[in-house]
Design an enzyme around this catalytic site. Structure first.
Site, short mmCIF file in Angstrom:
data_model
loop_
_atom_site.label_atom_id
_atom_site.label_comp_id
_atom_site.label_asym_id
_atom_site.label_seq_id
_atom_site.Cartn_x
_atom_site.Cartn_y
_atom_site.Cartn_z
N LYS A 39 15.90 7.47 -8.77
CA LYS A 39 15.87 7.07 -9.74
C LYS A 39 15.42 5.86 -10.44
CE LYS A 39 20.33 9.63 -9.06
NZ LYS A 39 21.73 9.39 -9.37
N GLY A 40 15.47 5.22 -9.92
CA GLY A 40 15.14 3.50 -9.96
C GLY A 40 13.82 3.30 -10.86
N GLU A 63 7.39 2.94 -7.75
CA GLU A 63 8.69 2.52 -7.41
C GLU A 63 8.75 1.37 -8.39
OE1 GLU A 63 10.78 2.71 -5.81
OE2 GLU A 63 10.54 2.73 -3.50
N ASP A 64 10.26 1.47 -7.87
CA ASP A 64 10.88 0.54 -8.54
C ASP A 64 10.17 -1.17 -7.82
OD1 ASP A 64 12.58 1.08 -7.01
OD2 ASP A 64 14.56 0.95 -7.96
N ASP A 106 10.70 -3.51 -1.11
CA ASP A 106 12.18 -4.52 -0.37
C ASP A 106 11.11 -4.94 1.34
OD1 ASP A 106 13.93 -6.69 -0.29
OD2 ASP A 106 15.10 -4.54 -0.34
N LYS A 166 9.17 -7.89 -3.74
CA LYS A 166 10.58 -9.11 -2.95
C LYS A 166 9.65 -9.32 -1.66
CE LYS A 166 14.65 -7.87 -3.86
NZ LYS A 166 15.76 -7.33 -2.89
N PHE A 186 19.28 -9.75 -4.64
CA PHE A 186 19.78 -8.49 -5.85
C PHE A 186 19.56 -8.29 -7.06
CE2 PHE A 186 21.94 -5.07 -5.87
CZ PHE A 186 21.31 -4.06 -5.40
N VAL A 187 18.89 -7.67 -7.45
CA VAL A 187 18.09 -7.26 -9.08
C VAL A 187 18.81 -5.84 -9.09
CG1 VAL A 187 16.92 -8.58 -8.54
CG2 VAL A 187 16.00 -6.85 -8.63
N ASP A 198 20.06 -0.05 -10.18
CA ASP A 198 21.39 -0.28 -10.34
C ASP A 198 22.16 -0.88 -9.36
OD1 ASP A 198 21.06 0.92 -8.55
OD2 ASP A 198 23.01 2.62 -8.01
N ARG A 206 21.55 0.32 -14.94
CA ARG A 206 19.88 1.28 -14.83
C ARG A 206 19.29 0.63 -16.13
NH1 ARG A 206 18.98 3.57 -10.06
NH2 ARG A 206 20.23 4.83 -9.77
P1 5GP Z 1 12.93 -0.64 0.45
O1 5GP Z 1 12.61 0.57 1.48
O2 5GP Z 1 12.04 -1.17 0.54
O3 5GP Z 1 14.03 -2.01 1.69
O4 5GP Z 1 13.51 -0.96 -0.70
C1 5GP Z 1 13.35 0.04 -1.77
C2 5GP Z 1 14.57 0.52 -2.27
O5 5GP Z 1 15.58 0.02 -2.39
C3 5GP Z 1 14.55 0.53 -3.37
O6 5GP Z 1 13.65 1.70 -4.60
C4 5GP Z 1 15.40 0.47 -4.25
O7 5GP Z 1 16.42 1.36 -4.60
C5 5GP Z 1 16.84 -0.51 -3.46
N1 5GP Z 1 16.11 -1.97 -3.51
C6 5GP Z 1 15.87 -3.03 -2.74
N2 5GP Z 1 16.00 -4.21 -3.91
C7 5GP Z 1 16.56 -3.77 -4.38
C8 5GP Z 1 17.02 -4.61 -5.26
O8 5GP Z 1 17.55 -6.30 -5.45
N3 5GP Z 1 18.42 -4.21 -6.28
C9 5GP Z 1 17.90 -3.28 -6.70
N4 5GP Z 1 19.19 -2.39 -7.50
N5 5GP Z 1 17.54 -2.19 -4.93
C10 5GP Z 1 17.72 -2.27 -4.35
#
Ligand code: 5GP
Length: 182
Positions: free
Chosen positions: A47-48, A103-104, A107, A135, A156-157, A163, A169
């Site tokens: 949902k992000g 994508e939001d 990470d 990140k 962590f944001v 969220d 959100r």
């Molecule tokens: P990845 O698969 O790249 O590790 O992470 C992607 C997902 O992890 C993002 O779509 C999000 O849902 C979650 N995520 C990663 N870092 C953060 C953060 O700092 N804050 C929040 N709220 N979600 C995060």
């Protein structure tokens, strides 16, 4: 106005709403230039990415269509275990389309790496990635994002769609969330 935090949780603004709006507008203009005269099919990752996507499309000057996907990753709290699972698939085929995955935050890269593999198999004409936040320090899987809003430190944001346990959100700024010690 100070953002409301719950209990002992503490919020510190990292990216102000004005800066986010300016950057999103720039990203939309860049995409519009890159796809001048063509149609772009945006896929939002629920949902992000919903808030980012809805602002982005309103500044785009090319023909746009939309679809959504949802994924869940197994793991505890904010730590992902690396297993990604599709929980909502697309409504329509993407074959032959100019697709941008929206994508939001990028990470570890596990989510986008998985989604790119799934989508490439469906033969889009082009496949690009737009991520509001990145990140880079946390990357485990290599992912090339074509449009990135902001590179941020390893914090962590929340806010602007992101969220913590489904909360925050609706914040218009992106904030660093500090949690009370367990
Ligand atoms: P990845 O698969 O790249 O590790 O992470 C992607 C997902 O992890 C993002 O779509 C999000 O849902 C979650 N995520 C990663 N870092 C953060 C953060 O700092 N804050 C929040 N709220 N979600 C995060």
């Amino acid at each position: 106005m100070k953002a409301p935090a719950s209990g002992q949780e503490h919020l510190k603004i990292l990216l102000r709403r004005g800066a986010i709006q300016r950057r999103v507008r720039e990203m939309a203009r860049q995409i519009s230039r890159d796809f001048h005269g063509q149609r772009v099919h945006l896929i939002g990752v629920l949902k992000g990415a919903s808030i980012f996507l809805s602002d982005l499309i309103r500044h785009m000057r090319v023909e746009v269509s939309l679809d959504f996907m949802a994924v869940s990753s197994y793991g505890k709290g904010s730590q992902s275990s690396g297993q990604v699972r599709l929980t909502k698939d697309l409504d329509t085929s993407i074959e032959g389309l100019n697709v941008i995955l929206v994508e939001d935050i990028l990470d570890t890269g596990l989510t986008l790496n998985y989604l790119v593999r799934v989508l490439q198999q469906r033969k889009p004409k082009t496949l690009r990635i737009a991520a509001l936040l990145d990140k880079p320090e946390r990357r485990i899987k290599e992912v090339k994002a074509d449009y990135v809003g902001f590179q941020i430190p390893n914090e962590f944001v929340v806010g602007y769609g992101l969220d913590y346990a489904e909360r925050y959100r609706n914040l218009r700024d992106v904030c660093i969330l500090s949690l009370p010690p367990e």
